[in-house]
Scaffold this active site. Structure first.
Site, mmCIF file in Angstrom:
data_model
loop_
_atom_site.group_PDB
_atom_site.id
_atom_site.type_symbol
_atom_site.label_atom_id
_atom_site.label_comp_id
_atom_site.label_asym_id
_atom_site.label_seq_id
_atom_site.Cartn_x
_atom_site.Cartn_y
_atom_site.Cartn_z
ATOM 1 N N ARG A 9 64.737 -64.405 73.361
ATOM 2 C CA ARG A 9 66.048 -65.060 73.372
ATOM 3 C C ARG A 9 67.159 -64.013 73.299
ATOM 4 N NH1 ARG A 9 62.851 -68.434 70.174
ATOM 5 N NH2 ARG A 9 62.647 -70.547 70.992
ATOM 6 N N GLY A 12 70.740 -59.555 75.626
ATOM 7 C CA GLY A 12 70.779 -58.255 76.288
ATOM 8 C C GLY A 12 69.545 -58.028 77.146
ATOM 9 N N ASP A 70 57.836 -55.363 73.926
ATOM 10 C CA ASP A 70 58.167 -54.908 72.589
ATOM 11 C C ASP A 70 58.627 -53.475 72.744
ATOM 12 O OD1 ASP A 70 58.450 -55.552 69.844
ATOM 13 O OD2 ASP A 70 56.816 -54.185 69.380
ATOM 14 N N PHE A 153 72.892 -52.206 74.063
ATOM 15 C CA PHE A 153 72.702 -52.870 72.779
ATOM 16 C C PHE A 153 71.734 -52.022 71.966
ATOM 17 C CE2 PHE A 153 69.660 -54.538 75.779
ATOM 18 C CZ PHE A 153 68.472 -54.673 75.078
ATOM 19 N N LYS A 176 71.473 -47.162 83.740
ATOM 20 C CA LYS A 176 70.546 -47.375 82.634
ATOM 21 C C LYS A 176 69.206 -47.899 83.141
ATOM 22 C CE LYS A 176 69.941 -49.542 78.154
ATOM 23 N NZ LYS A 176 70.327 -50.629 77.253
ATOM 24 N N ARG A 182 62.706 -49.538 79.450
ATOM 25 C CA ARG A 182 62.418 -50.887 79.928
ATOM 26 C C ARG A 182 62.377 -50.914 81.449
ATOM 27 N NH1 ARG A 182 65.806 -53.059 77.008
ATOM 28 N NH2 ARG A 182 64.380 -53.433 75.296
#
Length: 202
Positions: A9, A12, A70, A153, A176, A182
Site C-alpha cells: 500500500r 511511493g 522487500d 522516499f 532513479k 528496485r
C-alpha cells in the site's frame, strides 16, 4: 492484458512500479483494492523470506499472481543494519524522518570512507498454483552527512549516489529507475517473466 497484484500500500512503491511495469502491458492492482487483506506480518530474517511471505499471502487471498518486494538499506559500518528493519529502524510507529535522524545519529563522526551503504531489493512473484520466482538488485552509495533533495522516499534524502555525486532524492524518476535497486530487481524479474508466467498460468 495480464493483471497482477502488487503486494503493498506504499504509495511511493506503487508509483515506481507503475512507471516501470506500464510499458510491458501489465495491469497493476494494489492492495488498496483488496481491503479484506489486512497487514501481513514480515517475520522473515532476510529480504527473500519477507518478500515471499507477502507474495504468497496475497496470491492465496486474491487468486491472482502477486508481486512483492522487500527492500532496505544496508550500512557497512553498522554491520549491514538496518537491513530488513529499515522501515521501522526508529521504532514500529516511526516515519521516514525519524529513521533518517536515527541513522545519521548512529553515524555521527564517522568519516566518509566508512559510510558506504547500499539499497538492497528482493522482488518475489508467486502464483496461486505454486509457481514462484525472485530477483535481487542493489544500489551502491554512501550515507551523507546532511539532507538533500525532495524526491523519492525512505532514506533517499541522505543516500548519496557516489557515481553521480547527488543524493537519490535529487534524481528524476527516470534517473532513479535506471540506477536503483528496485529498478534493477524489476528489470531482472521482467527478463524471467515469460517463463514464470507460463508456469503460473499452466
Amino acid at each position: 492484458m495480464d493483471a497482477i497484484v502488487l503486494a503493498t500500500r506504499n504509495k511511493g512503491k506503487i508509483r515506481e512500479f507503475n512507471i516501470l511495469l506500464e510499458p510491458f502491458g501489465l495491469t497493476v492492482r494494489s492492495l488498496d483494492e483488496f481491503p479484506e487483506i489486512g497487514d501481513i506480518p514480515e517475520t522473515g530474517e532476510t529480504f527473500v523470506e519477507n518478500a515471499f511471505i507477502k507474495a504468497r499471502a496475497v496470491a492465496e487471498a486474491t487468486g491472482l499472481v502477486a508481486v512483492a518486494d522487500d527492500s532496505g538499506i544496508e550500512v557497512d559500518h553498522l554491520g549491514g543494519a538496518p537491513g530488513v528493519y529499515s522501515a521501522r529502524f526508529a521504532g514500529p510507529e516511526c516515519d521516514d524522518h525519524a529513521n533518517n535522524e536515527k541513522l545519521l545519529a548512529e553515524l555521527k563522526g564517522v568519516p566518509d570512507e566508512k559510510r558506504t551503504a547500499r539499497y538492497h531489493c528482493v522482488m518475489a512473484a508467486a502464483a496461486p498454483n505454486g509457481a514462484e520466482t525472485y530477483t535481487e538488485g542493489a544500489y551502491e552509495g554512501r550515507i551523507a552527512h546532511e539532507y538533500k533533495g525532495d524526491g523519492g522516499f525512505g532514506y533517499d534524502v541522505i543516500f548519496l549516489d557516489t557515481e553521480l555525486g547527488r543524493h537519490a532524492a535529487e534524481l528524476s524518476p527516470d534517473e532513479k529507475h535506471a540506477r536503483s535497486h528496485r529498478g534493477e530487481a524489476i528489470r531482472k524479474l521482467l527478463d524471467v517473466w515469460p517463463d514464470f508466467w507460463a508456469k503460473a498460468t499452466a
